[in-house]
Scaffold this active site. Sequence first.
Site, PDB file in Angstrom:
ATOM      1  N   HIS A 106     -27.312  50.382  17.447  1.00  0.00           N
ATOM      2  CA  HIS A 106     -26.333  51.192  18.167  1.00  0.00           C
ATOM      3  C   HIS A 106     -26.937  52.565  18.418  1.00  0.00           C
ATOM      4  O   HIS A 106     -27.799  53.039  17.670  1.00  0.00           O
ATOM      5  CB  HIS A 106     -25.059  51.345  17.333  1.00  0.00           C
ATOM      6  CG  HIS A 106     -24.266  50.087  17.211  1.00  0.00           C
ATOM      7  ND1 HIS A 106     -22.945  50.090  16.838  1.00  0.00           N
ATOM      8  CD2 HIS A 106     -24.586  48.788  17.417  1.00  0.00           C
ATOM      9  CE1 HIS A 106     -22.487  48.852  16.813  1.00  0.00           C
ATOM     10  NE2 HIS A 106     -23.480  48.035  17.150  1.00  0.00           N
TER      11      HIS A 106
ATOM     12  N   GLU B 142     -25.821  55.484  17.887  1.00  0.00           N
ATOM     13  CA  GLU B 142     -25.675  56.423  16.765  1.00  0.00           C
ATOM     14  C   GLU B 142     -26.741  56.197  15.697  1.00  0.00           C
ATOM     15  O   GLU B 142     -27.323  57.153  15.182  1.00  0.00           O
ATOM     16  CB  GLU B 142     -24.281  56.278  16.118  1.00  0.00           C
ATOM     17  CG  GLU B 142     -23.131  56.550  17.059  1.00  0.00           C
ATOM     18  CD  GLU B 142     -22.561  55.312  17.724  1.00  0.00           C
ATOM     19  OE1 GLU B 142     -21.337  55.257  17.922  1.00  0.00           O
ATOM     20  OE2 GLU B 142     -23.339  54.376  18.056  1.00  0.00           O
TER      21      GLU B 142
ATOM     22  N   CYS C 184     -18.201  52.968  15.671  1.00  0.00           N
ATOM     23  CA  CYS C 184     -17.650  51.831  14.930  1.00  0.00           C
ATOM     24  C   CYS C 184     -17.739  52.137  13.429  1.00  0.00           C
ATOM     25  O   CYS C 184     -18.388  53.117  13.030  1.00  0.00           O
ATOM     26  CB  CYS C 184     -18.436  50.565  15.276  1.00  0.00           C
ATOM     27  SG  CYS C 184     -20.110  50.527  14.581  1.00  0.00           S
TER      28      CYS C 184
ATOM     29  N   CYS D  88     -21.387  52.640  12.157  1.00  0.00           N
ATOM     30  CA  CYS D  88     -21.961  53.926  12.559  1.00  0.00           C
ATOM     31  C   CYS D  88     -21.273  55.092  11.855  1.00  0.00           C
ATOM     32  O   CYS D  88     -21.937  56.057  11.458  1.00  0.00           O
ATOM     33  CB  CYS D  88     -21.901  54.072  14.072  1.00  0.00           C
ATOM     34  SG  CYS D  88     -22.962  52.883  14.921  1.00  0.00           S
TER      35      CYS D  88
END
Length: 167
Positions: A61, A63, A91, A94
Amino acid sequence: MSSDTQRDLHDDESYMGEALRQARKAYEAGETPVGAVIVHNGKIIARAHNQVELLKDATAHAEILAITQAASALGDWRLVDCTMYVTKEPCPMCAGAIMLSRIKRVVYGAPDCKAGGLGGAIDISKLQGLNHKCEVVGGVRAEECALLLREFFRQLRHSSSASEGKN
């Protein structure tokens, strides 16, 4: 409104613009269009976008990739004086990484009421027992961020239904 508050709002919108540029790169690559940047002392030290499909890695991801870059740039896993700008509410995975890396502040664009980890579905930052607190600001350039996500998923549904019709 104080000049500090006005400057903060301007800075938040400006840095979110860079996160949006990263999200557009993800979109163009066929990835869910989420972009993130990390700022330290007024300077961007990390830029990333989702690369889950490219890397075949569920943890790729924006992040997580940005946290790794920022830690490398600072030479420390503790990102205590950093702000992360991300186009969609992180999410839970993260959000956990954000808390563990000690990021001081998170600014996100579009909320995620179904799977958000900083207030949408759950708020990791408010869990009891964590030894780090993080300031969370949501809704910065939210409409632009949400529009990019909606367009991506609309196009994905359209492509999917078009390919189903060929069978």
